[in-house]
Each structure stands twice: as C-alpha cells, then as structure tokens.
Design a protein around this motif. Structure first.
Motif, mmCIF file in Angstrom:
data_model
loop_
_atom_site.group_PDB
_atom_site.id
_atom_site.type_symbol
_atom_site.label_atom_id
_atom_site.label_comp_id
_atom_site.label_asym_id
_atom_site.label_seq_id
_atom_site.Cartn_x
_atom_site.Cartn_y
_atom_site.Cartn_z
ATOM 1 N N ASP A 54 0.833 -1.214 0.000
ATOM 2 C CA ASP A 54 0.000 0.000 0.000
ATOM 3 C C ASP A 54 0.863 1.257 0.000
ATOM 4 O O ASP A 54 0.594 2.217 -0.729
ATOM 5 N N LEU A 55 1.905 1.247 0.807
ATOM 6 C CA LEU A 55 2.808 2.391 0.881
ATOM 7 C C LEU A 55 3.469 2.637 -0.469
ATOM 8 O O LEU A 55 3.525 3.771 -0.945
ATOM 9 N N GLN A 56 3.949 1.575 -1.096
ATOM 10 C CA GLN A 56 4.588 1.709 -2.413
ATOM 11 C C GLN A 56 3.599 2.228 -3.449
ATOM 12 O O GLN A 56 3.941 3.079 -4.264
ATOM 13 N N ASN A 57 2.388 1.717 -3.422
ATOM 14 C CA ASN A 57 1.361 2.168 -4.372
ATOM 15 C C ASN A 57 1.001 3.630 -4.145
ATOM 16 O O ASN A 57 0.786 4.369 -5.095
ATOM 17 N N ASN A 58 0.944 4.048 -2.884
ATOM 18 C CA ASN A 58 0.631 5.447 -2.576
ATOM 19 C C ASN A 58 1.742 6.390 -3.023
ATOM 20 O O ASN A 58 1.477 7.514 -3.411
ATOM 21 N N GLU A 59 2.981 5.919 -2.972
ATOM 22 C CA GLU A 59 4.100 6.750 -3.436
ATOM 23 C C GLU A 59 4.059 6.934 -4.943
ATOM 24 O O GLU A 59 4.556 7.921 -5.458
ATOM 25 N N ASP A 60 3.447 5.978 -5.656
ATOM 26 C CA ASP A 60 3.315 6.080 -7.099
ATOM 27 C C ASP A 60 2.132 6.944 -7.515
ATOM 28 O O ASP A 60 2.034 7.359 -8.665
ATOM 29 N N SER A 61 1.243 7.207 -6.589
ATOM 30 C CA SER A 61 0.039 7.976 -6.890
ATOM 31 C C SER A 61 0.413 9.402 -7.294
ATOM 32 O O SER A 61 1.286 10.022 -6.687
ATOM 33 N N PRO A 62 -0.270 9.942 -8.307
ATOM 34 C CA PRO A 62 0.035 11.320 -8.708
ATOM 35 C C PRO A 62 -0.277 12.344 -7.620
ATOM 36 O O PRO A 62 0.229 13.439 -7.634
ATOM 37 N N LEU A 63 -1.098 11.954 -6.633
ATOM 38 C CA LEU A 63 -1.436 12.853 -5.544
ATOM 39 C C LEU A 63 -0.431 12.802 -4.410
ATOM 40 O O LEU A 63 -0.492 13.594 -3.477
#
Length: 136
Positions: free
Chosen positions: A125-134
C-alpha cells in the motif's frame, strides 16, 4: 527512476507474499495427508514437496528492498517453517506426539504468517501510494 524502484519493490513483495502463502497453505491444508503417510509408512520423502519454497534462494539484494518489519516477519515465519521441517526430518517420537507438535507449530506459524501478510500488505500500500500522482 523512483517509479522503476517502486515497481521492483512491489514485484519482490508480491513474490514473497505468494511464496509464503502457498507454503503455508500446503503445510496447513495437507497436514492430515502428510501425517497419515508419515505415520503409516514412516517415510519422510514426501516432506520435501510440502516444504518447497523460493525464499531459500532469494538474494540479499532483493531482500534489502523490503522494510525492516517485512524482513523480520519473513525471518519469523520461515524460521518456524524450518523448525517444523527439521523436527519432522529427525524426530523419533510416536505419531500422536508428532501430530500434537505439528499442530502447535502450525498455530504459531499461522500467527507469524498473518503478521507477515499484514506487513507486506502495508508495504505494498505504501509503495502504491508513493506512485500515486497525488502523493507528495
């Protein structure tokens, strides 16, 4: 560059999760079968198929991509797996005693597996959130 590193981390985490999940499934769900074979035939040959996993061959360069919590979770889980494998390979106890010990190890392993899954899920989840444009 950051995106590529996150993709690499996600792949490693996913592979580790799949390996731990499949290993635990075999250990838990096939317990009755492998204990019956052990009890009836006193053979240990079939255990190699139960305990087969890819964690033993993962490199330090892949593991260093994981958080410390994931590393500790992996160590706790696979240490119990190794303890059970060693016990079954060398025990001379009677089948009833072996079954009790295996049940105890599976219960401990389940707790470690649940914790490991939680850590890996949080890290993904943390890795995916870091990839988020937001993401900031």
């Amino acid at each position: 560059m950051r995106r590529r590193q996150n993709d690499e981390v996600l792949r490693v985490l996913t592979l580790l999760k799949i390996d731990a999940d499949r290993l635990f499934e075999r250990i838990k769900k096939r317990e009755v079968e492998y204990m019956q074979v052990f009890s009836a035939k006193r053979t240990r040959e079939h255990f190699k198929d139960i305990f087969k996993n890819k964690y033993e061959t993962i490199s330090f360069s892949d593991l260093k991509l994981c958080s410390e919590e994931v590393m500790m979770g992996l160590d706790n889980f696979y240490t119990l797996v190794d303890e059970m494998r060693w016990y079954l390979a060398h025990t001379e106890e009677m089948p009833g005693t072996v079954t009790e010990r295996v049940n105890k190890l599976i219960n401990e392993m389940e707790k470690c597996h649940d914790t490991l899954s939680l850590y890996i899920g949080a890290e993904i989840d943390l890795q995916n959130n870091e990839d988020s444009p937001l993401a900031v």
